[in-house]
Design a protein around this motif. Structure first.
Motif, PDB file in Angstrom:
ATOM      1  N   UNK A  41       0.824  -1.204   0.000  1.00  0.00           N
ATOM      2  CA  UNK A  41       0.000   0.000   0.000  1.00  0.00           C
ATOM      3  C   UNK A  41       0.861   1.258   0.000  1.00  0.00           C
ATOM      4  N   UNK A  95      -9.129   2.656  -3.972  1.00  0.00           N
ATOM      5  CA  UNK A  95      -9.721   3.207  -2.745  1.00  0.00           C
ATOM      6  C   UNK A  95      -8.669   3.706  -1.758  1.00  0.00           C
ATOM      7  N   UNK A  96      -7.540   3.023  -1.695  1.00  0.00           N
ATOM      8  CA  UNK A  96      -6.489   3.459  -0.773  1.00  0.00           C
ATOM      9  C   UNK A  96      -5.911   4.797  -1.231  1.00  0.00           C
ATOM     10  N   UNK A  99      -8.178   7.584  -0.467  1.00  0.00           N
ATOM     11  CA  UNK A  99      -8.245   7.957   0.948  1.00  0.00           C
ATOM     12  C   UNK A  99      -7.200   9.015   1.312  1.00  0.00           C
ATOM     13  N   UNK A 129     -18.733   6.467  -6.017  1.00  0.00           N
ATOM     14  CA  UNK A 129     -19.206   6.999  -4.724  1.00  0.00           C
ATOM     15  C   UNK A 129     -18.029   7.302  -3.791  1.00  0.00           C
ATOM     16  N   UNK A 130     -17.175   6.302  -3.602  1.00  0.00           N
ATOM     17  CA  UNK A 130     -16.094   6.452  -2.619  1.00  0.00           C
ATOM     18  C   UNK A 130     -15.155   7.604  -2.973  1.00  0.00           C
TER      19      UNK A 130
ATOM     20  N   UNK B  18     -22.062  -3.079   2.943  1.00  0.00           N
ATOM     21  CA  UNK B  18     -21.896  -1.790   2.261  1.00  0.00           C
ATOM     22  C   UNK B  18     -23.256  -1.273   1.771  1.00  0.00           C
ATOM     23  N   UNK B  36     -26.422   6.152   6.524  1.00  0.00           N
ATOM     24  CA  UNK B  36     -26.672   6.624   5.153  1.00  0.00           C
ATOM     25  C   UNK B  36     -25.424   7.250   4.533  1.00  0.00           C
ATOM     26  N   UNK B  38     -22.809   5.397   4.106  1.00  0.00           N
ATOM     27  CA  UNK B  38     -22.042   4.210   3.690  1.00  0.00           C
ATOM     28  C   UNK B  38     -21.324   4.444   2.358  1.00  0.00           C
ATOM     29  N   UNK B  39     -21.755   5.406   1.594  1.00  0.00           N
ATOM     30  CA  UNK B  39     -21.157   5.674   0.279  1.00  0.00           C
ATOM     31  C   UNK B  39     -19.844   6.448   0.380  1.00  0.00           C
ATOM     32  N   UNK B  40     -19.595   6.985   1.579  1.00  0.00           N
ATOM     33  CA  UNK B  40     -18.425   7.855   1.744  1.00  0.00           C
ATOM     34  C   UNK B  40     -17.247   7.102   2.348  1.00  0.00           C
ATOM     35  N   UNK B  41     -16.078   7.392   1.825  1.00  0.00           N
ATOM     36  CA  UNK B  41     -14.861   6.816   2.409  1.00  0.00           C
ATOM     37  C   UNK B  41     -14.749   7.141   3.897  1.00  0.00           C
ATOM     38  N   UNK B  44     -16.085   4.594   6.338  1.00  0.00           N
ATOM     39  CA  UNK B  44     -15.310   3.353   6.497  1.00  0.00           C
ATOM     40  C   UNK B  44     -13.998   3.583   7.231  1.00  0.00           C
ATOM     41  N   UNK B  45     -13.406   4.743   7.007  1.00  0.00           N
ATOM     42  CA  UNK B  45     -12.150   5.037   7.703  1.00  0.00           C
ATOM     43  C   UNK B  45     -12.408   5.182   9.207  1.00  0.00           C
ATOM     44  N   UNK B  90     -18.531  -4.952  -1.542  1.00  0.00           N
ATOM     45  CA  UNK B  90     -17.901  -5.048  -0.216  1.00  0.00           C
ATOM     46  C   UNK B  90     -16.375  -4.995  -0.247  1.00  0.00           C
ATOM     47  N   UNK B  91     -15.792  -5.368  -1.358  1.00  0.00           N
ATOM     48  CA  UNK B  91     -14.340  -5.541  -1.416  1.00  0.00           C
ATOM     49  C   UNK B  91     -13.609  -4.206  -1.514  1.00  0.00           C
ATOM     50  N   UNK B  92     -14.291  -3.238  -2.125  1.00  0.00           N
ATOM     51  CA  UNK B  92     -13.607  -1.994  -2.466  1.00  0.00           C
ATOM     52  C   UNK B  92     -13.452  -1.031  -1.294  1.00  0.00           C
ATOM     53  N   UNK B  93     -14.096  -1.316  -0.177  1.00  0.00           N
ATOM     54  CA  UNK B  93     -13.853  -0.458   0.992  1.00  0.00           C
ATOM     55  C   UNK B  93     -12.642  -0.952   1.783  1.00  0.00           C
ATOM     56  N   UNK B  95      -9.317  -1.766   0.882  1.00  0.00           N
ATOM     57  CA  UNK B  95      -8.001  -1.127   0.761  1.00  0.00           C
ATOM     58  C   UNK B  95      -7.933   0.212   1.493  1.00  0.00           C
ATOM     59  N   UNK B  96      -9.033   0.952   1.484  1.00  0.00           N
ATOM     60  CA  UNK B  96      -9.028   2.240   2.182  1.00  0.00           C
ATOM     61  C   UNK B  96      -8.924   2.020   3.690  1.00  0.00           C
ATOM     62  N   UNK B  99      -5.508   1.125   4.684  1.00  0.00           N
ATOM     63  CA  UNK B  99      -4.540   2.223   4.651  1.00  0.00           C
ATOM     64  C   UNK B  99      -4.484   2.982   5.973  1.00  0.00           C
TER      65      UNK B  99
END
Lengths: 465, 465
Positions: A41, A95-96, A99, A129-130, B18, B36, B38-41, B44-45, B90-93, B95-96, B99
């Motif tokens: 990463x 996504x990383x 961020x 979205x992200x 997600x 609501x 959930x669409x934002x990085x 998840x961070x 679900x997978x794309x959150x 890597x962020x 990090x």
């Protein structure tokens, strides 16, 4: 300032791939090159921060779904030198990087040939979205025989069928991205907004639609699982230089990734075909892969270039070009045709695209795109930016995917030495516009595809809904 | 300390998805609930940082590939209330989140039914590289009819075929992850290590192997595109409570995600079948979805519980359970069978799993897993941890996926109030071990699958290579 505003601005992307050896074969071995850290990463976070610090538009990430195994009849030469193998998924580093950045865009290569459109549609919507609208898709159809064999086929899908499949794939995606959810489908009124418990509505179901696509290659019911993202359809990149590609690009692409000596002709043909398809000639931009080696003095440039070239792999180029014979074992004055005849390979599918009447020496030593050709320049910043201005004004391109010789020196050199000069000459903007999507930045239009794009036909107007 | 070391330690995962409404239907509308977003990085961070601050093992991310559309014969009720629709990948959150964390693991749900194994294999290897061995895969086969229709089928694949397909899917992945690259295939000697320019070798091709898989469902040539990652095969989670599932779990799973009243029986049957399959009974752990509502005082707990329940959606539960009739429109004392008869739906496939002889009222008001049952507790920290110790010692589970009622209050409450008490009682470790993979942490073994696992059969010994 008035004068500089009228100048064509450079689309500035960094060219990358999630692997040790992307396009400058052999150079991962350079001292202090971080390319073998592509698995970490930290590599991608540093790259993204650096690119954003220099005002880059996007990191453009290439991909292949198999190993190059035509040269040497085996993946061994590619593996030995790390020529795009091993490689990792291009989408998962985004996504990383998102961020740790705010503005940088991401162009992701994905093939329409092997994976179902429904899952890909959701992945790109998720990324849009992200990143708040910072993603693009580099539409490819794949060409490696090994890729086909990794996905259940005997050999690569014939080109015409790959393109027909791609056309339908795009249609399915346009239906999901543009047509399935109306703009005001998501209501999202929690009680915090003054409603009673139990009355909260997330989505107005009347504004979400199945797509019920039934085509020659795909059947997809829908509705799309993702709610509308900032750009809906990601920015559409399409890589091509061939006539088949031109038609598809003219219909779909917002940015065409092209190259070679025929750039002007491809550009003119694509713009004409775009107009034919009901779009505007200005709806399509053209970018090329470009190489820049720079430094503070001519001596520094010469030293750097000599060092880089000393690590270049001749065999790497043959592997990457899928040359179907052991060119390095033949006398240099033998013609390619003779060499192929001796090896009994004149009929090999890979021979069809080779220039048969040049010598083997010309094939091996001939201008490597990494070190020469129209879109290569080695020099101090003034020399480099003179060349880039020529590319923009005389060669008719709109931007570049900057090839990397050394990570992170190539990018750092460009950020520190070239970007300031480009800004002085009004060729790149002074900084980012907060909140802008990648599409707005690259096209000057809105966050979504213009009405002239074929995807717009799948949108529902209030009257139809 | 000696005594506490002997105690069974809790596997502690946060249960996520997600989407706006995962499993506590209606509660996204709670004041200050961030669901609501959930669409934002940023969502998840924050979640990842908070979970790692509390020593969680992993965030376990559920997924579905279609909309629930049995209840009401339409996706409308699901969309209206945001019941797992809309949803994002679900997978794309991951890597962020990776990090901004160092130790937290990630369990990713992915179905073996619709997407090609080769691309998935590379995605998981990529994540295992990027996270340095912190990923797990929750193996599912999907069950939503709409999902099947999104991937070109008329209806869901019959269960037996789904499982046969999953078994072969796993075999393909094991071959790619465990068998294709030998441990010392990557040499990666650049000149910086003292070799001459041109002599650098990235991979020893003799140690990379095609898999040439040819089976009933899949043909995959290989080699795997990714070089070996820290865990190679991600930690294998498998969700099941059914007999078909038990066999597959016994053969493959490292952690079984189960639930319901038969947890002990499923555990015993799975362990026995694991031994039958040549594995050790201790090779499989069992986790359940659990609900915890806590606070500093009984009053605070009662208030919180009452508030949460006031936002619960009765219809949401029926949507999620795919109840094939409008249960809310029938008198409460009517039996489910009578209601189905009246609606002409006794033969509906969704009726097969319903208890026919209870009343509609019992079906609608009956114990919702979100608010009761064995693995639910509302109370102050002592009460909660007493319950968790009972689950571990008497119900025979090894860990939980913590259900969220409110984001981020549920997680914050658990981190601030429950984790310290669990640590005092020696039920969770004091902190993370630096550099440990998720597998090492969850199983106490090495970073890779043990030799008793069927995937190990695909490894090449030095002698075979």
């Amino acid at each position: 300032m008035t004068e500089s505003l009228a100048k064509k601005q450079l689309i500035l992307n960094l060219f990358e791939m999630n692997c040790v050896g992307h396009i400058t074969h052999g150079l991962w071995r350079l001292p202090h090159n971080h390319r073998s850290e592509y698995k970490d990463l930290a590599y991608w976070l540093e790259l993204a921060r650096l690119a954003e610090s220099g005002g880059f538009d996007a990191i453009f990430i290439a991909d292949v779904l198999g190993a190059y195994d035509v040269y040497g009849d085996s993946p061994a030469p590619a593996l030995l030198e790390g020529i795009q193998a091993p490689n990792n998924d291009p989408m998962l580093v985004v996504p990383a990087m998102a961020a740790v950045t705010e503005h940088l865009g991401f162009g992701i290569t994905f093939s329409t040939s092997y994976e179902p459109p429904f899952a890909f549609a959701r992945r790109m919507s998720t990324l849009d979205h992200l990143t708040k609208g910072r993603v693009g898709w580099n539409v490819v159809t794949s060409y490696l025989p090994n890729a086909a064999r990794n996905f259940g086929l005997d050999a690569e899908i014939p080109k015409a069928e790959r393109y027909a499949r791609a056309a339908e794939y795009l249609d399915v995606l346009y239906k999901l991205w543009e047509g399935s959810w109306e703009d005001d489908a998501v209501v999202a009124l929690p009680e915090a907004d003054g409603l009673e418990p139990g009355s909260g509505v997330y989505t107005d179901p009347a504004k979400v639609h199945a797509i019920d696509h039934e085509g020659a290659h795909f059947r997809v019911a829908g509705p799309h699982l993702s709610e509308p993202s900032p750009q809906r359809t990601p920015v559409l990149f399409l890589a091509t230089a061939s006539p088949d590609g031109v038609e598809q690009a003219a219909r779909n692409a917002e940015v065409v990734f092209t190259g070679g000596p025929a750039v002007k002709a491809v550009g003119a043909a694509t713009r004409a075909a775009a107009v034919e398809a009901g779009r505007s000639a200005d709806d399509v931009s053209f970018i090329v892969q470009a190489g820049v080696v720079t430094g503070r003095t001519d001596e520094e440039v010469a030293e750097k270039l000599a060092l880089y070239r000393s690590f270049a792999s001749a065999q790497g180029k043959l592997v990457h070009r899928s040359v179907p014979f052991d060119a390095l074992s033949h006398p240099k004055d033998r013609t390619v045709r003779e060499a192929l005849e001796i090896e009994g390979r004149l009929d090999h599918p890979g021979a069809a695209s080779l220039p048969l009447d040049i010598t083997v020496g010309q094939l091996v030593d001939g201008v490597d795109e990494a070190w020469g050709g129209t879109f290569f320049v080695a020099g101090t910043p003034t020399v480099v930016v003179d060349a880039i201005e020529r590319w923009l004004d005389e060669e008719g391109i709109d931007g570049i995917n900057l090839r990397q010789y050394h990570s992170f020196d190539t990018l750092r050199d460009f950020v520190e030495l070239i970007v300031p000069e480009l800004r002085r000459r009004g060729r790149v903007r002074e900084g980012y516009t907060p909140g802008e999507t990648l599409r707005e930045r690259l096209t000057g239009g809105g966050p979504r595809l213009p009405e002239t794009h074929p995807a717009a036909a799948y949108r529902r107007t209030a009257a139809e809904a």
